[in-house]
Motif scaffolding. Structure first.
Motif, mmCIF file in Angstrom:
data_model
loop_
_atom_site.group_PDB
_atom_site.id
_atom_site.type_symbol
_atom_site.label_atom_id
_atom_site.label_comp_id
_atom_site.label_asym_id
_atom_site.label_seq_id
_atom_site.Cartn_x
_atom_site.Cartn_y
_atom_site.Cartn_z
ATOM 1 N N ALA A 26 28.137 33.785 43.013
ATOM 2 C CA ALA A 26 26.796 33.485 42.502
ATOM 3 C C ALA A 26 25.843 34.665 42.670
ATOM 4 O O ALA A 26 24.974 34.900 41.828
ATOM 5 N N TYR A 27 26.039 35.402 43.749
ATOM 6 C CA TYR A 27 25.122 36.487 44.122
ATOM 7 C C TYR A 27 25.275 37.696 43.198
ATOM 8 O O TYR A 27 24.329 38.437 42.976
ATOM 9 N N ARG A 28 26.489 37.876 42.613
ATOM 10 C CA ARG A 28 26.757 39.034 41.767
ATOM 11 C C ARG A 28 27.158 38.577 40.364
ATOM 12 O O ARG A 28 28.292 38.802 39.917
ATOM 13 N N PRO A 29 26.229 37.885 39.676
ATOM 14 C CA PRO A 29 26.594 37.304 38.373
ATOM 15 C C PRO A 29 27.036 38.363 37.380
ATOM 16 O O PRO A 29 26.455 39.445 37.304
ATOM 17 N N GLY A 30 28.092 38.027 36.624
ATOM 18 C CA GLY A 30 28.554 38.914 35.564
ATOM 19 C C GLY A 30 29.437 40.047 36.028
ATOM 20 O O GLY A 30 29.980 40.778 35.202
ATOM 21 N N VAL A 31 29.603 40.172 37.348
ATOM 22 C CA VAL A 31 30.446 41.251 37.876
ATOM 23 C C VAL A 31 31.867 40.695 38.063
ATOM 24 O O VAL A 31 32.019 39.602 38.599
ATOM 25 N N PRO A 32 32.896 41.417 37.630
ATOM 26 C CA PRO A 32 34.262 40.899 37.825
ATOM 27 C C PRO A 32 34.492 40.578 39.300
ATOM 28 O O PRO A 32 34.340 41.451 40.150
ATOM 29 N N SER A 33 34.825 39.329 39.594
ATOM 30 C CA SER A 33 34.816 38.875 40.984
ATOM 31 C C SER A 33 36.199 38.503 41.492
ATOM 32 O O SER A 33 36.372 38.308 42.691
ATOM 33 N N VAL A 34 37.170 38.382 40.603
ATOM 34 C CA VAL A 34 38.503 37.955 41.023
ATOM 35 C C VAL A 34 39.440 39.163 40.987
ATOM 36 O O VAL A 34 39.668 39.755 39.933
ATOM 37 N N ALA A 35 39.974 39.537 42.158
ATOM 38 C CA ALA A 35 40.834 40.733 42.239
ATOM 39 C C ALA A 35 42.289 40.407 41.927
ATOM 40 O O ALA A 35 43.042 41.281 41.491
ATOM 41 N N GLY A 36 42.698 39.161 42.154
ATOM 42 C CA GLY A 36 44.090 38.794 41.883
ATOM 43 C C GLY A 36 44.260 37.289 41.853
ATOM 44 O O GLY A 36 43.537 36.555 42.524
ATOM 45 N N THR A 37 45.220 36.852 41.040
ATOM 46 C CA THR A 37 45.492 35.420 40.864
ATOM 47 C C THR A 37 46.985 35.178 41.092
ATOM 48 O O THR A 37 47.816 35.908 40.540
ATOM 49 N N TRP A 38 47.324 34.195 41.919
ATOM 50 C CA TRP A 38 48.718 33.819 42.162
ATOM 51 C C TRP A 38 48.927 32.376 41.709
ATOM 52 O O TRP A 38 48.148 31.482 42.062
ATOM 53 N N LEU A 39 49.962 32.159 40.917
ATOM 54 C CA LEU A 39 50.306 30.814 40.439
ATOM 55 C C LEU A 39 51.587 30.392 41.155
ATOM 56 O O LEU A 39 52.625 31.024 40.975
#
Ligand SMILES: [Zn+2]
Length: 397
Positions: free
Chosen positions: A370-383
């Protein structure tokens, strides 16, 4: 590789209030092991066991993957012109859906599939690991069933939404269309769907017709959910609670009786900030729902007309800014809240037994969403414990 250790986690959101602090069950200096697709161990980093593979997250924040409980991913064409009309001062009308219906009917299976897969790629890139998607842009037996067959290739959470809007060929004959929705269309679609949904709104379906459609869906083995109270006060929320819907979605205009009904039921209130934002509608008051004891979920409602975003981080930022939710409440609504809206107990949290759906944030705190709106926030996703990699074509070097 069958086991993965996520080590040196600065902030772990277990998603279980009993396992840590606040609604996200936060703990510091943690580690997590996923084995054969499932979380098998959570504890202090100092006690972390060995695993086949070690992911050193170097103090970053780790969350359960987001659960997007409301999306419309199977369609063709776009609604850029509608968007431009709104951007130059005109309002949103539900009838705009018919533009997408025409394009969807004209498209080949491969076009629909490629468009949906591109959107799923975007969802994963931004941390969504479980998502629902609906039919509703076909509106004939053949085209609704086709949309659900393609949706089924992407997710188990498929929703029959033949009752999205009355198609042009049934103009002036709503009852004739409802007859099709509860008849041949339902027969063709029920084996391909888990859920039945209705758009309850002036200009779409009224309470009596919606009740009949949901009852027919339930009789065919589907579980109900509802689009309600998006454009004004209406009967949809009460109807959803009455029929035991897993979720009523939108909830932009709520009376005190609607809030009480949600708080007193097992029905989740799913809020869709991307829609309110994109259509310049008022924002619902999530504080009022949470304080009354209702369960709140946040979802993208990704669709080409009223919310063409696949970003739950963006929705979280809007919910904190505009809905009065705290960052941890908003993240919980996008994880455990979404899971509740899909009646899933295996996702939305990271405690032993949960699916190994894990996201590592770029920063050290969930607050950054929420604090950094619009900034890519997810570095990696594991399924299920496997690192997800984009299949989207990249710009050549
Ligand atoms: Zn929707």
């Amino acid at each position: 590789v069958t086991s993965v250790l996520f080590d040196r986690i600065g902030e772990l959101a277990t998603g279980d209030p009993a396992s840590g602090e606040g609604p996200l069950g936060l703990r510091d200096d943690a580690a997590l092991v996923v084995e054969d697709g499932e979380v098998v161990w959570v504890g202090d980093a100092a006690d972390a066991p060995a695993a086949d593979e070690r992911v050193d997250v170097d103090g970053r924040s780790v969350l359960p993957g987001f659960v997007d409980s409301h999306a419309h991913l199977v369609f063709a064409g776009d609604r850029r012109r509608d968007f431009l009309a709104r951007a130059t001062g005109r309002g949103y009308e539900a009838g705009g859906i018919r533009t997408t219906v025409a394009a969807t009917r004209d498209a080949s299976d491969d076009e629909l599939r490629a468009n949906a897969r591109r959107l799923v790629d975007e969802l994963h890139a931004q941390g969504v690991t479980t998502f629902e998607t609906k039919s509703g842009y076909g509106l004939t037996t053949e085209h609704e069933a086709r949309s659900l067959r393609i949706a089924r290739e992407l997710t188990d959470e498929t929703t029959y939404l033949g009752a999205h809007v009355v198609p042009e060929e049934f103009a002036g004959d709503v009852d004739g269309y409802v007859e099709l929705v509860v008849g041949d269309m339902l027969t063709a679609c029920a084996p391909l769907a888990r859920w039945v949904d209705v758009f309850v709104e002036d200009g779409a379906f009224d309470a009596d017709r919606a009740r009949a459609i949901l009852a027919a869906g339930v009789a065919a083995g589907l579980a109900p959910r509802v689009h309600a109270n998006q454009l004004g006060h209406g009967p949809g929320v009460q109807l959803g609670c009455e029929v035991g819907a897993a979720s009523v979605d939108h909830c932009t205009f709520l009376s005190d009786a609607d809030v009480d009904a949600l708080a007193g039921s097992g029905t989740v209130a799913t809020l869709l900030p991307g829609v309110d934002f994109s259509t310049r509608m008022p924002y619902p008051d999530a504080r009022r729902l949470i304080d009354a004891g209702a369960t709140v979920a946040l979802a993208t409602d990704c669709n080409p007309g009223s919310s063409f975003t696949t970003s739950l981080p963006f929705c979280i930022a809007l919910a904190v800014r505009e809905y009065g939710m705290t960052p941890s409440e908003a993240v919980a609504a996008a994880t455990s809240g979404g899971a509740a809206a899909l009646r899933r107990t295996d996702v939305g949290h990271l405690t032993p037994g949960a699916r190994g759906d894990v996201i590592v944030l770029a920063g050290t705190s969930h607050v950054d969403l929420a604090y950094r709106p619009g900034v890519p926030s997810v570095a990696g996703t594991w399924l299920g414990g496997r690192r997800w990699r984009s299949a989207a074509p990249q710009l050549p070097e």
